[in-house]
Structures are given as C-alpha cells and as structure tokens.
Design a protein around this motif. Sequence first.
Motif, PDB file in Angstrom:
ATOM      1  N   ALA A  78       0.835  -1.203   0.000  1.00 57.97           N
ATOM      2  CA  ALA A  78       0.000   0.000   0.000  1.00 57.97           C
ATOM      3  C   ALA A  78       0.873   1.257   0.000  1.00 57.97           C
ATOM      4  O   ALA A  78       0.603   2.222  -0.720  1.00 57.97           O
ATOM      5  CB  ALA A  78      -0.927  -0.003   1.210  1.00 57.97           C
ATOM      6  N   ALA A  79       1.951   1.230   0.788  1.00 58.78           N
ATOM      7  CA  ALA A  79       2.875   2.369   0.843  1.00 58.78           C
ATOM      8  C   ALA A  79       3.535   2.604  -0.511  1.00 58.78           C
ATOM      9  O   ALA A  79       3.734   3.752  -0.923  1.00 58.78           O
ATOM     10  CB  ALA A  79       3.925   2.144   1.916  1.00 58.78           C
ATOM     11  N   GLY A  80       3.873   1.527  -1.212  1.00 58.98           N
ATOM     12  CA  GLY A  80       4.457   1.659  -2.547  1.00 58.98           C
ATOM     13  C   GLY A  80       3.505   2.309  -3.527  1.00 58.98           C
ATOM     14  O   GLY A  80       3.913   3.121  -4.367  1.00 58.98           O
ATOM     15  N   ILE A  81       2.232   1.969  -3.423  1.00 60.65           N
ATOM     16  CA  ILE A  81       1.231   2.581  -4.302  1.00 60.65           C
ATOM     17  C   ILE A  81       1.055   4.048  -3.942  1.00 60.65           C
ATOM     18  O   ILE A  81       0.986   4.911  -4.825  1.00 60.65           O
ATOM     19  CB  ILE A  81      -0.096   1.811  -4.210  1.00 60.65           C
ATOM     20  N   ALA A  82       1.002   4.351  -2.660  1.00 58.65           N
ATOM     21  CA  ALA A  82       0.862   5.747  -2.229  1.00 58.65           C
ATOM     22  C   ALA A  82       2.018   6.597  -2.757  1.00 58.65           C
ATOM     23  O   ALA A  82       1.830   7.753  -3.134  1.00 58.65           O
ATOM     24  CB  ALA A  82       0.787   5.837  -0.708  1.00 58.65           C
ATOM     25  N   ALA A  83       3.203   6.006  -2.816  1.00 58.87           N
ATOM     26  CA  ALA A  83       4.375   6.741  -3.313  1.00 58.87           C
ATOM     27  C   ALA A  83       4.227   7.124  -4.781  1.00 58.87           C
ATOM     28  O   ALA A  83       4.875   8.069  -5.241  1.00 58.87           O
ATOM     29  CB  ALA A  83       5.636   5.899  -3.115  1.00 58.87           C
ATOM     30  N   GLN A  84       3.369   6.424  -5.523  1.00 57.38           N
ATOM     31  CA  GLN A  84       3.140   6.741  -6.935  1.00 57.38           C
ATOM     32  C   GLN A  84       2.106   7.848  -7.126  1.00 57.38           C
ATOM     33  O   GLN A  84       1.925   8.345  -8.237  1.00 57.38           O
ATOM     34  CB  GLN A  84       2.634   5.502  -7.681  1.00 57.38           C
ATOM     35  N   MET A  85       1.434   8.205  -6.062  1.00 53.52           N
ATOM     36  CA  MET A  85       0.383   9.224  -6.161  1.00 53.52           C
ATOM     37  C   MET A  85       0.992  10.622  -6.162  1.00 53.52           C
ATOM     38  O   MET A  85       2.043  10.842  -5.568  1.00 53.52           O
ATOM     39  CB  MET A  85      -0.591   9.088  -4.983  1.00 53.52           C
ATOM     40  N   PRO A  86       0.312  11.561  -6.814  1.00 50.84           N
ATOM     41  CA  PRO A  86       0.818  12.937  -6.791  1.00 50.84           C
ATOM     42  C   PRO A  86       0.754  13.526  -5.375  1.00 50.84           C
ATOM     43  O   PRO A  86      -0.121  13.166  -4.586  1.00 50.84           O
ATOM     44  CB  PRO A  86      -0.118  13.687  -7.741  1.00 50.84           C
ATOM     45  N   ILE A  87       1.693  14.400  -5.089  1.00 51.87           N
ATOM     46  CA  ILE A  87       1.726  15.097  -3.804  1.00 51.87           C
ATOM     47  C   ILE A  87       0.421  15.868  -3.649  1.00 51.87           C
ATOM     48  O   ILE A  87      -0.044  16.501  -4.590  1.00 51.87           O
ATOM     49  CB  ILE A  87       2.925  16.081  -3.765  1.00 51.87           C
TER      50      ILE A  87
END
Length: 125
Positions: free
Chosen positions: A67-76
């Motif tokens: 989940a953290a890896g996916i969140a890292a792909q999201m825009p700030i």
Amino acid sequence: GAAAWIIQEMPEGRELNAALRTIIWGWTEKDSAGALAWGNQLADPAKQTDARATVAMALAGTNPSDAAGIAAQMPIGEARNNVVANIAFKWAHVDRNSATAWAQNLNVEQGKEQALAAIQRALSN
C-alpha cells in the motif's frame, strides 16, 4: 468488466465515484495488481489518483508495505496525505515499529506529519 461499463454508462459525479471505489476495493481483495493496472490506464488523472488511493487503502490492512508503494506513486497533495495517514494508522495496529520507520523516512510533502499523527492515534486506541 463492471468498472469499464460504469464509467461508460453512469454520469459523472458522486455516484460514479462511489461505484468505482466499491468495485476497485472488491477487485483489490482478489487481484490487487489487476485493479492497480486498470486504474493506471484510466485517461482521467483524477480517476487514476482515486483508483490508486482505493487500491492502497484496500491493501493497507493486509499488506501495508505494498500500500505504501502505491501511495508513493500518487501525486503530492491532500489525497495522497489521506492515503498515507490511513496506511500508517492500519500499519501501526499490526507493526508499530515498521509503520514508524516508514513514516520517519517520508518527507513533509509525502505526508510525514499526517503519517506520524495517525500512528499516534492508532497507539492511543
């Protein structure tokens, strides 16, 4: 599939977004990679972000690292910060040390403050 049909048939708005989140959440429970791949191919950047957020939040309770890896792909931004806080909260319930280490490595723009606050909330429950 159902998600593609909903996008074509339903008018834009809250009902469409809620239906997509429900479908993506269920899909993630069965095939998170497939749900994420489908969300990543959406033409609308806002829908891509929403799909990623839904997949990440669905995974947060069972696989917080993914989940953290996916969140890292999201825009700030606010959506990402909300997802990061959700992941941190759920992760802290199962592995406080890993959740804290992950949150400490985030920078402010990546939702560090929200993650640390969520961990504190999780630990106080």
